[in-house]
Design a protein around this motif. Structure first.
Motif, PDB file in Angstrom:
ATOM      1  N   ALA A  81      10.511  12.112 -31.031  1.00 19.32           N
ATOM      2  CA  ALA A  81       9.398  12.392 -30.120  1.00 19.32           C
ATOM      3  C   ALA A  81       8.465  11.195 -30.004  1.00 19.32           C
ATOM      4  N   GLY A  82       8.252  10.495 -31.114  1.00 20.90           N
ATOM      5  CA  GLY A  82       7.358   9.334 -31.085  1.00 20.90           C
ATOM      6  C   GLY A  82       7.908   8.216 -30.228  1.00 20.90           C
ATOM      7  N   ALA A  83       9.212   7.910 -30.408  1.00 25.02           N
ATOM      8  CA  ALA A  83       9.824   6.848 -29.615  1.00 25.02           C
ATOM      9  C   ALA A  83       9.862   7.228 -28.140  1.00 25.02           C
ATOM     10  N   ARG A  84      10.173   8.488 -27.886  1.00 25.85           N
ATOM     11  CA  ARG A  84      10.226   8.963 -26.503  1.00 25.85           C
ATOM     12  C   ARG A  84       8.852   8.869 -25.842  1.00 25.85           C
ATOM     13  N   ALA A  85       7.819   9.294 -26.567  1.00 20.93           N
ATOM     14  CA  ALA A  85       6.452   9.218 -26.028  1.00 20.93           C
ATOM     15  C   ALA A  85       6.034   7.769 -25.802  1.00 20.93           C
ATOM     16  N   ALA A  86       6.493   6.879 -26.688  1.00 22.73           N
ATOM     17  CA  ALA A  86       6.141   5.464 -26.531  1.00 22.73           C
ATOM     18  C   ALA A  86       6.741   4.888 -25.265  1.00 22.73           C
ATOM     19  N   VAL A  87       7.979   5.269 -24.953  1.00 22.12           N
ATOM     20  CA  VAL A  87       8.610   4.806 -23.720  1.00 22.12           C
ATOM     21  C   VAL A  87       7.814   5.293 -22.510  1.00 22.12           C
ATOM     22  N   VAL A  88       7.482   6.591 -22.537  1.00 20.98           N
ATOM     23  CA  VAL A  88       6.741   7.169 -21.414  1.00 20.98           C
ATOM     24  C   VAL A  88       5.387   6.488 -21.249  1.00 20.98           C
ATOM     25  N   ARG A  89       4.670   6.314 -22.345  1.00 18.50           N
ATOM     26  CA  ARG A  89       3.326   5.709 -22.254  1.00 18.50           C
ATOM     27  C   ARG A  89       3.412   4.266 -21.789  1.00 18.50           C
ATOM     28  N   GLN A  90       4.411   3.550 -22.291  1.00 17.18           N
ATOM     29  CA  GLN A  90       4.558   2.146 -21.913  1.00 17.18           C
ATOM     30  C   GLN A  90       4.778   2.015 -20.409  1.00 17.18           C
ATOM     31  N   THR A  91       5.707   2.796 -19.873  1.00 18.15           N
ATOM     32  CA  THR A  91       6.002   2.718 -18.451  1.00 18.15           C
ATOM     33  C   THR A  91       4.841   3.245 -17.617  1.00 18.15           C
ATOM     34  N   LEU A  92       4.253   4.341 -18.061  1.00 20.34           N
ATOM     35  CA  LEU A  92       3.131   4.923 -17.324  1.00 20.34           C
ATOM     36  C   LEU A  92       1.947   3.975 -17.287  1.00 20.34           C
ATOM     37  N   ASP A  93       1.603   3.404 -18.442  1.00 20.72           N
ATOM     38  CA  ASP A  93       0.473   2.483 -18.482  1.00 20.72           C
ATOM     39  C   ASP A  93       0.748   1.247 -17.639  1.00 20.72           C
ATOM     40  N   GLY A  94       1.998   0.766 -17.689  1.00 24.13           N
ATOM     41  CA  GLY A  94       2.338  -0.396 -16.875  1.00 24.13           C
ATOM     42  C   GLY A  94       2.225  -0.098 -15.396  1.00 24.13           C
ATOM     43  N   ALA A  95       2.648   1.101 -14.996  1.00 26.82           N
ATOM     44  CA  ALA A  95       2.545   1.478 -13.591  1.00 26.82           C
ATOM     45  C   ALA A  95       1.089   1.586 -13.159  1.00 26.82           C
ATOM     46  N   VAL A 111       3.115   8.509 -11.151  1.00 24.61           N
ATOM     47  CA  VAL A 111       1.959   8.349 -12.038  1.00 24.61           C
ATOM     48  C   VAL A 111       1.184   9.652 -12.192  1.00 24.61           C
ATOM     49  N   ILE A 112       0.756  10.248 -11.080  1.00 23.04           N
ATOM     50  CA  ILE A 112      -0.063  11.469 -11.169  1.00 23.04           C
ATOM     51  C   ILE A 112       0.737  12.640 -11.735  1.00 23.04           C
ATOM     52  N   PRO A 113       1.973  12.909 -11.213  1.00 21.60           N
ATOM     53  CA  PRO A 113       2.745  14.006 -11.817  1.00 21.60           C
ATOM     54  C   PRO A 113       3.035  13.788 -13.296  1.00 21.60           C
ATOM     55  N   ARG A 114       3.353  12.548 -13.682  1.00 20.28           N
ATOM     56  CA  ARG A 114       3.672  12.281 -15.090  1.00 20.28           C
ATOM     57  C   ARG A 114       2.446  12.469 -15.967  1.00 20.28           C
ATOM     58  N   ARG A 134       5.487  -4.562 -14.333  1.00 23.74           N
ATOM     59  CA  ARG A 134       4.733  -3.378 -14.740  1.00 23.74           C
ATOM     60  C   ARG A 134       5.110  -2.897 -16.140  1.00 23.74           C
ATOM     61  N   SER A 135       5.751  -3.789 -16.919  1.00 26.02           N
ATOM     62  CA  SER A 135       6.067  -3.489 -18.327  1.00 26.02           C
ATOM     63  C   SER A 135       6.867  -2.202 -18.472  1.00 26.02           C
ATOM     64  N   ALA A 136       7.725  -1.920 -17.511  1.00 22.17           N
ATOM     65  CA  ALA A 136       8.515  -0.696 -17.568  1.00 22.17           C
ATOM     66  C   ALA A 136       9.603  -0.805 -18.629  1.00 22.17           C
ATOM     67  N   ARG A 181       0.832  -1.208   0.000  1.00 20.72           N
ATOM     68  CA  ARG A 181       0.000   0.000   0.000  1.00 20.72           C
ATOM     69  C   ARG A 181       0.865   1.256   0.000  1.00 20.72           C
ATOM     70  N   ALA A 182       1.894   1.279   0.845  1.00 23.12           N
ATOM     71  CA  ALA A 182       2.780   2.446   0.893  1.00 23.12           C
ATOM     72  C   ALA A 182       3.493   2.642  -0.445  1.00 23.12           C
ATOM     73  N   GLU A 183       3.919   1.546  -1.043  1.00 25.47           N
ATOM     74  CA  GLU A 183       4.603   1.634  -2.342  1.00 25.47           C
ATOM     75  C   GLU A 183       3.661   2.174  -3.417  1.00 25.47           C
ATOM     76  N   MET A 184       2.422   1.727  -3.385  1.00 24.84           N
ATOM     77  CA  MET A 184       1.459   2.166  -4.383  1.00 24.84           C
ATOM     78  C   MET A 184       1.132   3.650  -4.243  1.00 24.84           C
TER      79      MET A 184
END
Length: 594
Positions: free
Chosen positions: A275-289, A58-61, A205-207, A47-50
């Motif tokens: 920009a596309g590859a960079r956004a894909a990395v961000v979305r992948q990690t964010l969605d996994g989280a 997650v929220i700031p990103r 988490r597919s990071a 719970r603390a980790e989440m």
């Protein structure tokens, strides 16, 4: 520092997801998990980790989805993280050294044009922003550098296996805030358990993850790299890039030769430029989280349901113990039990039991006169009956309050959760409260005062009994008490139970001679209810000692469903707006798993 620029408004889909995630964080914060039940420590940690993951990443990103991609460099002690960061930047920005641990305060290197993205209200908001070298683990050192391309930031984190717990905790927190995990290990440390625990979480988490095999002798590169690649594949990280840095000398600034880190720098530069590859990395990690937090929330909800069940069990045990105490007092004060011993002796002295019992067989009118003569002039005897009643009731109440406390404590001691609560209670809950006897004395005296008032009010307009009341209002009140002690369901009990029962019958006949049978029944029922109410209030105060411990825990029966509903809402939004960003679109940085 560069002035902040306006942050783009999130899309309607992003705004809905942001709202859902904020609600999920609130639900997790409300799930306290305070009771010691099997497995609770693991769920408290989860719970603390989440909560930290939601607040730190997650929220700031999600609020700043256009912000630069953050690559966090983490790894084992002595793996060469700081040297690698300095070499990638081209100058010393973080302090390497021989003494361990070296990195105590995180260092974030970014392009000067991106400085506004890393203000106090964004990434890792609880870390103070500083622009100087520091060893303060609660500070985040910001270092602008033109050698870092726009759209990319590199963060040097403390050792994940540091001897200092604060460093390990901070390292885990920073890695959880990464868009890209750049794990640095060495030929001597690549099989260590601790790094693989972090890598397993990345896979779950597919990071986006990349591995740097640092400080590797040239003749061992092929063997170690092959083995490491197989380990990565077996753990769901087969698509993660693997870079090797040969063991070699460093210059006077502690930097590796540019060619040693050229491949890593080129790869990071290409991500920053695309920009596309960079956004894909961000979305992948964010969605996994987001997916992992939502899934793990159900486990916390199960744990919270266990807390609710434990609280319910403890509450019922305490309620049952004190309800039994109240019932026992009611029975003992209504079945003639009190009409023995001191109370009976004082009552007999007062009324002259033997003579009056024989008088019950004669006319009521004659009995009335006889009673007047018997009671007249005996106020001291009436007072003695009152004192005996007071003492008997106080003893009865104390005995059953002690018994109820013992029962409640015994039931709580049978559970680990109850044992922990009792240990932290600050008082011995297995005994009645220290002030119970004093409160019992006051309650009994107040009850006796109310009985006296009832008798006085009932006889106020009876001119035929005026002479009697002038001498015997106290006597009538003790007679009513005696009747109450053998009065259940509107009728006397134990009337054939020898002297005690006869004494109760005598008391009732005396009252009927003055007030009439209907009035006596009404008086007895009112006095009985008043006594029961006062007993319940006394025992409820005792009961509250247990129930207040439970109430202070803040465990809500609605919490498990609130958690599940919040998690389902997040998942529903994920599925509704899902746009797959697979490993290929992430420039080969993906981790396995769904």
């Amino acid at each position: 520092m560069t002035e902040p620029s306006p942050t783009p408004e999130p899309s309607p889909e992003g705004a809905r997801m942001l709202t859902a995630l904020v609600r999920l964080r609130g639900a997790l914060q409300g799930a306290a998990l305070p009771l010691e039940v099997p497995g609770v420590e693991d769920q408290r940690t989860a719970r603390a980790e989440m909560i930290s993951q939601l607040e730190d990443y997650v929220i700031p990103r999600l609020m700043t989805i256009e912000a630069p991609m953050l690559a966090v460099v983490g790894g084992s002690t002595g793996a060469g993280k700081s040297t690698l960061v300095n070499s990638l930047v081209g100058r010393r920005v973080t302090q390497p050294g021989v003494l361990r641990p070296t990195t105590r305060s995180p260092v974030l290197v970014h392009n000067p044009a991106d400085g506004h993205w890393f203000g106090q209200d964004r990434l890792l908001p609880e870390l103070e922003r500083v622009e100087r070298s520091t060893d303060d683990p609660s500070a985040l050192q910001l270092v602008p550098s033109d050698t870092i391309p726009p759209g990319l930031a590199v963060l040097d984190a403390p050792d994940i296996d540091s001897v200092e717990e604060a460093n390990r905790t901070l390292a885990a927190q920073l890695l959880a805030a990464a868009d890209l995990w750049l794990f640095v290990t060495s030929a001597a440390r690549y099989a260590d358990q601790v790094p693989w625990q972090f890598l397993r979480e990345a896979s779950e988490r597919s990071a986006a993850v990349a591995i740097v095999l640092d400080r590797t002798p040239e003749d061992a590169v092929e063997t170690v790299a092959s083995h490491l690649a197989r380990m990565l594949a077996s753990r769901g990280l087969k698509d993660s890039p693997l870079f090797t840095v040969h063991e070699g000398p460093v210059d006077d600034e502690g930097l590796l030769p540019p060619e040693s880190v050229a491949e890593i720098r080129s790869w990071l530069d290409s991500l920053a430029a695309d920009a596309g590859a960079r956004a894909a990395v961000v979305r992948q990690t964010l969605d996994g989280a987001i997916r992992r937090v939502a899934r793990r929330t159900h486990e916390v909800a199960d744990a919270e349901a266990g807390q609710v069940a434990a609280v319910t069990r403890l509450r019922e045990d305490a309620e049952r113990a004190y309800d039994a105490g109240i019932a026992a007092v009611h029975e003992a004060s209504a079945d003639g039990t009190l009409l023995r011993g001191e109370v009976l002796a004082r009552w007999q002295e007062f009324v002259g039991t033997g003579e009056l019992l024989r008088s019950l067989e004669t006319r009521v009118g004659w009995l009335r006169d006889k009673l007047v003569n018997a009671i007249k002039g005996k106020p001291q005897q009436a007072e003695r009956v009152q004192v005996a009643v007071e003492s008997g009731l106080e003893t009865l109440l104390t005995e059953h309050a002690e018994a109820a406390a013992e029962r409640a404590e015994a039931s709580w001691q049978s559970l680990a959760s109850g044992q922990a609560l009792l240990a932290d209670a600050g008082e011995d809950l297995g005994r009645a409260s220290r002030d119970f006897r004093r409160r019992a004395e006051r309650a009994v005296r107040d009850w006796q005062g109310d009985v006296l008032a009832m008798v006085r009010d009932e006889g106020a307009d009876k001119r035929t009994t005026a002479r009697f009341l002038a001498y015997g209002v106290n006597g009538l009140s003790v007679a009513l008490m005696v009747v109450v002690f053998a009065h259940t369901g509107g009728a006397l009990v134990g009337a054939e139970a020898g002297i005690a029962g006869g004494g109760a019958v005598l008391g009732q006949k005396l009252l009927e001679a003055v007030f009439g049978d209907q009035a006596v029944r009404s008086l007895a029922e009112r006095a009985r209810k008043d006594l029961d109410r006062r007993v319940a209030e006394l025992f409820d105060v005792e009961r509250r000692r247990y129930l207040d411990l439970l109430d202070r825990l803040g465990v809500s029966t609605q919490s498990p469903e609130t958690l599940r509903e919040a998690a389902r809402r997040v998942d529903d939004l994920r599925f509704a707006q899902a746009t797959p960003a697979g490993p290929d679109s992430a420039a080969g940085t993906g981790a396995g798993g769904d």
